[in-house]
Scaffold this motif. Structure first.
Motif, PDB file in Angstrom:
ATOM      1  N   ILE A  11      45.426  -3.658 105.215  1.00 16.15           N
ATOM      2  CA  ILE A  11      44.869  -2.651 104.307  1.00 16.15           C
ATOM      3  C   ILE A  11      43.617  -3.173 103.613  1.00 16.15           C
ATOM      4  CG2 ILE A  11      45.389  -1.181 102.309  1.00 16.15           C
ATOM      5  CD1 ILE A  11      48.348  -1.429 103.062  1.00 16.15           C
ATOM      6  N   LEU A  12      43.521  -4.492 103.469  1.00 13.60           N
ATOM      7  CA  LEU A  12      42.394  -5.095 102.761  1.00 13.60           C
ATOM      8  C   LEU A  12      41.207  -5.381 103.671  1.00 13.60           C
ATOM      9  CD1 LEU A  12      44.444  -7.667 100.636  1.00 13.60           C
ATOM     10  CD2 LEU A  12      43.553  -5.452  99.881  1.00 13.60           C
ATOM     11  N   GLU A  20      48.499  -6.830  94.419  1.00 18.25           N
ATOM     12  CA  GLU A  20      47.563  -6.556  93.320  1.00 18.25           C
ATOM     13  C   GLU A  20      46.184  -6.193  93.852  1.00 18.25           C
ATOM     14  OE1 GLU A  20      47.674 -10.031  90.931  1.00 18.25           O
ATOM     15  OE2 GLU A  20      49.504  -9.436  89.836  1.00 18.25           O
ATOM     16  N   ARG A  21      45.766  -6.838  94.921  1.00 14.81           N
ATOM     17  CA  ARG A  21      44.465  -6.500  95.515  1.00 14.81           C
ATOM     18  C   ARG A  21      44.493  -5.112  96.159  1.00 14.81           C
ATOM     19  NH1 ARG A  21      42.629 -10.980  99.534  1.00 14.81           N
ATOM     20  NH2 ARG A  21      40.910  -9.468  99.756  1.00 14.81           N
ATOM     21  N   ILE A  22      45.631  -4.753  96.753  1.00 17.11           N
ATOM     22  CA  ILE A  22      45.742  -3.437  97.392  1.00 17.11           C
ATOM     23  C   ILE A  22      45.634  -2.327  96.346  1.00 17.11           C
ATOM     24  CG2 ILE A  22      47.320  -1.886  98.610  1.00 17.11           C
ATOM     25  CD1 ILE A  22      48.366  -4.326 100.127  1.00 17.11           C
ATOM     26  N   LEU A  28      53.086   2.459 100.658  1.00 18.42           N
ATOM     27  CA  LEU A  28      52.575   1.472  99.701  1.00 18.42           C
ATOM     28  C   LEU A  28      53.656   1.036  98.715  1.00 18.42           C
ATOM     29  CD1 LEU A  28      49.078   3.052  98.974  1.00 18.42           C
ATOM     30  CD2 LEU A  28      49.479   0.866 100.100  1.00 18.42           C
ATOM     31  N   ARG A  29      54.489   1.952  98.299  1.00 20.76           N
ATOM     32  CA  ARG A  29      55.506   1.637  97.292  1.00 20.76           C
ATOM     33  C   ARG A  29      56.681   0.857  97.864  1.00 20.76           C
ATOM     34  NH1 ARG A  29      54.911   7.770  94.962  1.00 20.76           N
ATOM     35  NH2 ARG A  29      53.025   7.391  93.694  1.00 20.76           N
ATOM     36  N   THR A  30      56.784   0.763  99.181  1.00 17.60           N
ATOM     37  CA  THR A  30      57.884   0.001  99.796  1.00 17.60           C
ATOM     38  C   THR A  30      57.394  -1.296 100.440  1.00 17.60           C
ATOM     39  OG1 THR A  30      57.641   1.250 101.873  1.00 17.60           O
ATOM     40  CG2 THR A  30      59.198   2.101 100.235  1.00 17.60           C
ATOM     41  N   LEU A  31      56.132  -1.667 100.192  1.00 23.14           N
ATOM     42  CA  LEU A  31      55.601  -2.887 100.793  1.00 23.14           C
ATOM     43  C   LEU A  31      56.335  -4.119 100.279  1.00 23.14           C
ATOM     44  CD1 LEU A  31      51.711  -2.374 100.774  1.00 23.14           C
ATOM     45  CD2 LEU A  31      53.260  -2.259 102.725  1.00 23.14           C
ATOM     46  N   LYS A  32      56.594  -5.059 101.180  1.00 25.41           N
ATOM     47  CA  LYS A  32      57.189  -6.331 100.815  1.00 25.41           C
ATOM     48  C   LYS A  32      56.188  -7.432 101.165  1.00 25.41           C
ATOM     49  CE  LYS A  32      61.907  -4.697 101.646  1.00 25.41           C
ATOM     50  NZ  LYS A  32      63.163  -4.905 102.415  1.00 25.41           N
ATOM     51  N   CYS A  33      55.408  -7.812 100.173  1.00 25.34           N
ATOM     52  CA  CYS A  33      54.385  -8.825 100.398  1.00 25.34           C
ATOM     53  C   CYS A  33      54.194  -9.616  99.115  1.00 25.34           C
ATOM     54  CB  CYS A  33      53.063  -8.187 100.835  1.00 25.34           C
ATOM     55  SG  CYS A  33      52.398  -6.996  99.660  1.00 25.34           S
ATOM     56  N   ARG A  34      53.391 -10.658  99.183  1.00 24.49           N
ATOM     57  CA  ARG A  34      53.141 -11.497  98.013  1.00 24.49           C
ATOM     58  C   ARG A  34      52.449 -10.691  96.915  1.00 24.49           C
ATOM     59  NH1 ARG A  34      49.535 -15.299  99.069  1.00 24.49           N
ATOM     60  NH2 ARG A  34      48.944 -14.556 101.134  1.00 24.49           N
ATOM     61  N   GLU A  43      46.005   3.852  92.884  1.00 24.65           N
ATOM     62  CA  GLU A  43      46.876   4.328  93.959  1.00 24.65           C
ATOM     63  C   GLU A  43      46.150   5.281  94.907  1.00 24.65           C
ATOM     64  OE1 GLU A  43      50.467   6.124  92.600  1.00 24.65           O
ATOM     65  OE2 GLU A  43      51.604   4.260  92.791  1.00 24.65           O
ATOM     66  N   PHE A  44      45.297   6.125  94.359  1.00 20.95           N
ATOM     67  CA  PHE A  44      44.597   7.102  95.199  1.00 20.95           C
ATOM     68  C   PHE A  44      43.735   6.389  96.239  1.00 20.95           C
ATOM     69  CE2 PHE A  44      41.813  10.392  96.581  1.00 20.95           C
ATOM     70  CZ  PHE A  44      42.442  11.594  96.323  1.00 20.95           C
TER      71      PHE A  44
END
Length: 444
Positions: A305-306, A263-265, A252-258, A270-271
């Motif tokens: 993920i959404l 923000e929705r993820i 999750l911390r390395t995601l490259k997305c808009r 985080e949990f």
């Protein structure tokens, strides 16, 4: 003459008796197989799978008779087991057709009929009982223990459906799980919810699995209150392996997305985001990907993920069963799971399938060529040359070939303003143009 005829008739009768008494065993077994197949078809078993099923289970032909098998099927139907579940039970565990075995369980199940035991519970218990030799008395004792510990109604049914091996556990082992949940601060209604949603927690070891898992959550920076709330909210947290949450958070911390997608993820913390990643990795692995490939698909297509798990399953089943692609294609084309199923996947597949059957395609269209082109590019390449494909492509076909630079109505702002022409204006124009035209006429 008469004695000669009698001798001939006796000889023929002797030959006929010898012929029928020496029918090969294979012919007799083949007849039994046909009779058993016809019997199973009458009870709703699919004809296409019967040949393989009977070939793998020869004991049904040699050690039992048709009357006993029919009686066994009638007993199973008396448990009100649905048709699909009945077929699945017999195919997975054909030994349940043992008539003596079923008669014992028929008596045992009748003693708990007032508890509303579901047909799925009966299916699971019968299959488990035949494999590990659980007897009706043991089952009744376990049900009594669960009721004594507070498992009633839907919780009892859910535990027996989701984790039938609870019938093999001791009372002290079950109580240990209840005591552990209470010790970490989960209220009684939360404990019931844990067993209702994730009954498999009963099979996890407290010292070697549950305690280290909670310690890992705390080491990752989550507070005890946060962990407790997330457990009650979604008890499937206990399904995580040791170290799995760390790996999910690392992804999750390395995601490259808009930014809006990210923000929705993380909108619910985080949990919760880490648990969503875990559940979707499990779904991808369920259909054949290894965990490394599943994480790679999620990293390339974060929108996954959404999405709801049911939607992901629908897309994968369509990919495998209808489109006839392998699940491994998702590693190279993860965008397939990110596009709309009804608006993009189905229309494009229908167009390509029609052109393929028509013989209009001179090459094989892969999943990448099917999904990655833009709407306009796909329309111009596959739909526009074949007008009959317009309807298959859906409501997008009507406007797909038009690429407007400005919104509708903007052309009015760029059109020069028009003025009404009077007679004086016409005279002025003529008087201006005549001197310019006259020299040209003279030169000619």
């Amino acid at each position: 003459m008469a004695s000669f005829r009698k001798a001939i008739n006796f000889k023929y009768r002797l030959l006929a008796t010898h012929f029928f008494s020496t029918i090969p065993p294979k012919v007799s077994q083949y007849r039994n197989q046909i009779s058993l197949a016809n019997l199973l078809q009458r009870y709703g078993f699919p004809c296409s799978q019967l040949h393989t099923f009977l070939a793998r289970n020869n004991f049904l032909l040699s050690n039992t008779n048709l009357h006993d098998i029919q009686s066994s099927l009638n007993i199973l139907l008396s448990f009100k087991i649905p048709q699909n579940s009945l077929v699945s039970l017999v195919f997975d565990c054909p030994a349940v057709l043992d008539i003596n075995f079923l008669k014992k369980w028929q008596i045992g199940i009748s003693k708990v009929a007032n508890l509303g035991i579901s047909p799925l519970v009966i299916c699971n218990i019968l299959a488990l009982s035949k494999r590990v030799h659980i007897y009706p008395d043991s089952f009744l004792k376990t049900v009594g223990v669960l009721k004594g510990l507070g498992f009633n109604g839907g919780v009892l049914t859910s535990v027996l459906e989701g984790f039938p091996r609870v019938t093999m556990m001791k009372e002290s082992e079950i109580f240990e799980k209840i005591e552990f949940l209470g010790r970490i601060g989960i209220p009684r209604y939360g404990i019931e919810r844990v067993f209702y949603v994730f009954p498999e927690v009963l099979g996890l070891n407290v010292e070697n699995r549950l305690k280290p898992l909670l310690e890992e959550f705390l080491e990752l920076g989550f507070s005890e209150n946060e962990v407790r709330e997330e457990i009650v909210r979604d008890p499937r947290v206990f399904g995580m392996e040791l170290g799995e949450m760390s790996r999910c958070l690392g992804l999750l911390r390395t995601l490259k997305c808009r930014v809006p997608i990210k923000e929705r993820i993380f909108g619910e913390g985080e949990f919760r985001a880490g648990l969503k990643v875990k559940l979707r990795v499990d779904i991808l692995c369920k259909y054949g990907l290894i965990r490394r490939e599943a994480f790679k698909v999620l990293w390339k297509e974060p929108r996954l993920i959404l999405y709801e798990i049911e939607e992901i399953e629908k897309k994968i089943e369509f990919l495998v069963n209808k489109m006839k692609y392998s699940v491994g294609c998702l590693v190279e084309v993860p965008e397939y799971l990110g596009v709309d199923f009804d608006k993009q996947i189905v229309p494009r597949y229908n167009v390509i399938e029609y052109l393929r059957l028509k013989g209009a395609l001179g090459f094989e269209v892969g999943l990448k060529s099917l999904i990655k082109p833009s709407r306009l590019k796909f329309y111009n390449f596959y739909v526009k040359p074949y007008p009959e494909c317009e309807k298959m492509f859906g409501r997008f076909a009507q406007d797909a070939g038009l690429q407007r630079r400005h919104p509708v109505g903007m052309w009015k702002l760029f059109k020069p303003q028009q003025y009404t022409e009077s007679k004086d204006d016409v005279k002025s124009i003529k008087s201006f143009m005549e001197p310019l035209v006259a020299p040209e006429a003279t030169d000619g």
